[in-house]
Design an enzyme around this catalytic site. Sequence first.
Site, PDB file in Angstrom:
ATOM      1  N   CYS A 140       2.548  -8.096 -14.139  1.00  6.88           N
ATOM      2  CA  CYS A 140       3.915  -7.701 -13.782  1.00  6.88           C
ATOM      3  C   CYS A 140       4.770  -8.871 -13.297  1.00  6.88           C
ATOM      4  O   CYS A 140       5.985  -8.738 -13.204  1.00  6.88           O
ATOM      5  CB  CYS A 140       3.912  -6.583 -12.732  1.00  6.88           C
ATOM      6  SG  CYS A 140       3.388  -7.100 -11.088  1.00  6.88           S
TER       7      CYS A 140
ATOM      8  N   HIS B 123      10.006  -6.611   4.494  1.00  3.91           N
ATOM      9  CA  HIS B 123       9.904  -6.079   3.134  1.00  3.91           C
ATOM     10  C   HIS B 123       8.852  -6.896   2.386  1.00  3.91           C
ATOM     11  O   HIS B 123       8.909  -8.123   2.354  1.00  3.91           O
ATOM     12  CB  HIS B 123      11.262  -6.187   2.434  1.00  3.91           C
ATOM     13  CG  HIS B 123      11.207  -5.873   0.975  1.00  3.91           C
ATOM     14  ND1 HIS B 123      11.050  -4.585   0.503  1.00  3.91           N
ATOM     15  CD2 HIS B 123      11.284  -6.669  -0.116  1.00  3.91           C
ATOM     16  CE1 HIS B 123      11.035  -4.612  -0.824  1.00  3.91           C
ATOM     17  NE2 HIS B 123      11.177  -5.863  -1.222  1.00  3.91           N
TER      18      HIS B 123
ATOM     19  N   ARG C 278      -1.133  -0.056  -7.331  1.00  8.16           N
ATOM     20  CA  ARG C 278      -0.733  -1.448  -7.595  1.00  8.16           C
ATOM     21  C   ARG C 278       0.312  -1.823  -6.556  1.00  8.16           C
ATOM     22  O   ARG C 278       1.457  -1.421  -6.649  1.00  8.16           O
ATOM     23  CB  ARG C 278      -0.162  -1.608  -9.004  1.00  8.16           C
ATOM     24  CG  ARG C 278       0.405  -3.015  -9.250  1.00  8.16           C
ATOM     25  CD  ARG C 278       0.834  -3.220 -10.696  1.00  8.16           C
ATOM     26  NE  ARG C 278       1.749  -2.216 -11.186  1.00  8.16           N
ATOM     27  CZ  ARG C 278       3.088  -2.358 -11.238  1.00  8.16           C
ATOM     28  NH1 ARG C 278       3.662  -3.454 -10.814  1.00  8.16           N
ATOM     29  NH2 ARG C 278       3.829  -1.374 -11.714  1.00  8.16           N
TER      30      ARG C 278
ATOM     31  N   HIS D 141       6.756  -3.241  -3.522  1.00  6.37           N
ATOM     32  CA  HIS D 141       6.640  -1.812  -3.813  1.00  6.37           C
ATOM     33  C   HIS D 141       5.211  -1.482  -4.229  1.00  6.37           C
ATOM     34  O   HIS D 141       4.460  -2.370  -4.643  1.00  6.37           O
ATOM     35  CB  HIS D 141       7.619  -1.416  -4.931  1.00  6.37           C
ATOM     36  CG  HIS D 141       9.041  -1.543  -4.515  1.00  6.37           C
ATOM     37  ND1 HIS D 141       9.736  -2.726  -4.616  1.00  6.37           N
ATOM     38  CD2 HIS D 141       9.892  -0.643  -3.970  1.00  6.37           C
ATOM     39  CE1 HIS D 141      10.969  -2.544  -4.150  1.00  6.37           C
ATOM     40  NE2 HIS D 141      11.087  -1.292  -3.752  1.00  6.37           N
TER      41      HIS D 141
ATOM     42  N   ASP E 231      -0.164   2.945 -10.843  1.00  5.48           N
ATOM     43  CA  ASP E 231      -0.702   2.521 -12.142  1.00  5.48           C
ATOM     44  C   ASP E 231      -1.713   1.382 -12.000  1.00  5.48           C
ATOM     45  O   ASP E 231      -1.886   0.580 -12.900  1.00  5.48           O
ATOM     46  CB  ASP E 231       0.429   2.129 -13.087  1.00  5.48           C
ATOM     47  CG  ASP E 231       1.280   0.973 -12.567  1.00  5.48           C
ATOM     48  OD1 ASP E 231       0.992   0.446 -11.467  1.00  5.48           O
ATOM     49  OD2 ASP E 231       2.238   0.591 -13.254  1.00  5.48           O
TER      50      ASP E 231
ATOM     51  N   CYS F   5       2.632  -4.292  -5.500  1.00  2.00           N
ATOM     52  CA  CYS F   5       3.344  -5.381  -6.155  1.00  2.00           C
ATOM     53  C   CYS F   5       4.127  -6.121  -5.063  1.00  2.00           C
ATOM     54  O   CYS F   5       5.091  -5.586  -4.513  1.00  2.00           O
ATOM     55  CB  CYS F   5       4.262  -4.773  -7.207  1.00  2.00           C
ATOM     56  SG  CYS F   5       5.103  -5.944  -8.237  1.00  2.00           S
TER      57      CYS F   5
END
Length: 128
Positions: A62, A99, A114, A102, A106, A116
């Site tokens: 990704c 932060h 996951r 996310h 999947d 990310c």
Amino acid sequence: MKLSDSQWREKLSNEEYRVCRQKGTERPFTGELLDLKAQGDFICTCCGEKLFESHDKFDSGCGWPSFSAQSSNDNVDYLTDNSLGMQRVEIICKHCDAHLGHVFDDGPAPTGKRYCVNSVSIKFAKKE
């Protein structure tokens, strides 16, 4: 860990502040931790709390470091994110509200998750 906006600006680089405090995103495939394969822990850039472990890191393709689980100390929290015209689950550091990125459903077994994560949101602490 609660700091004022000006204290965060002093503590963090411009990019760290933009991503961690303003919920930004680094460009995909640019983060320095994306291809890291060493053994160790991934800690919050802002406060140093342990968030992820290297044995849970995987290549999701990704463009950001991906993890199948948060670390066992449970320092990642979840918020609903309705920005950009979609609904996602934002992940933040429980200790300082930074932060991180996310989480998606999947990922690989056994968690199917996951996480990310922006490289700039975490630092690597190599195991001796």
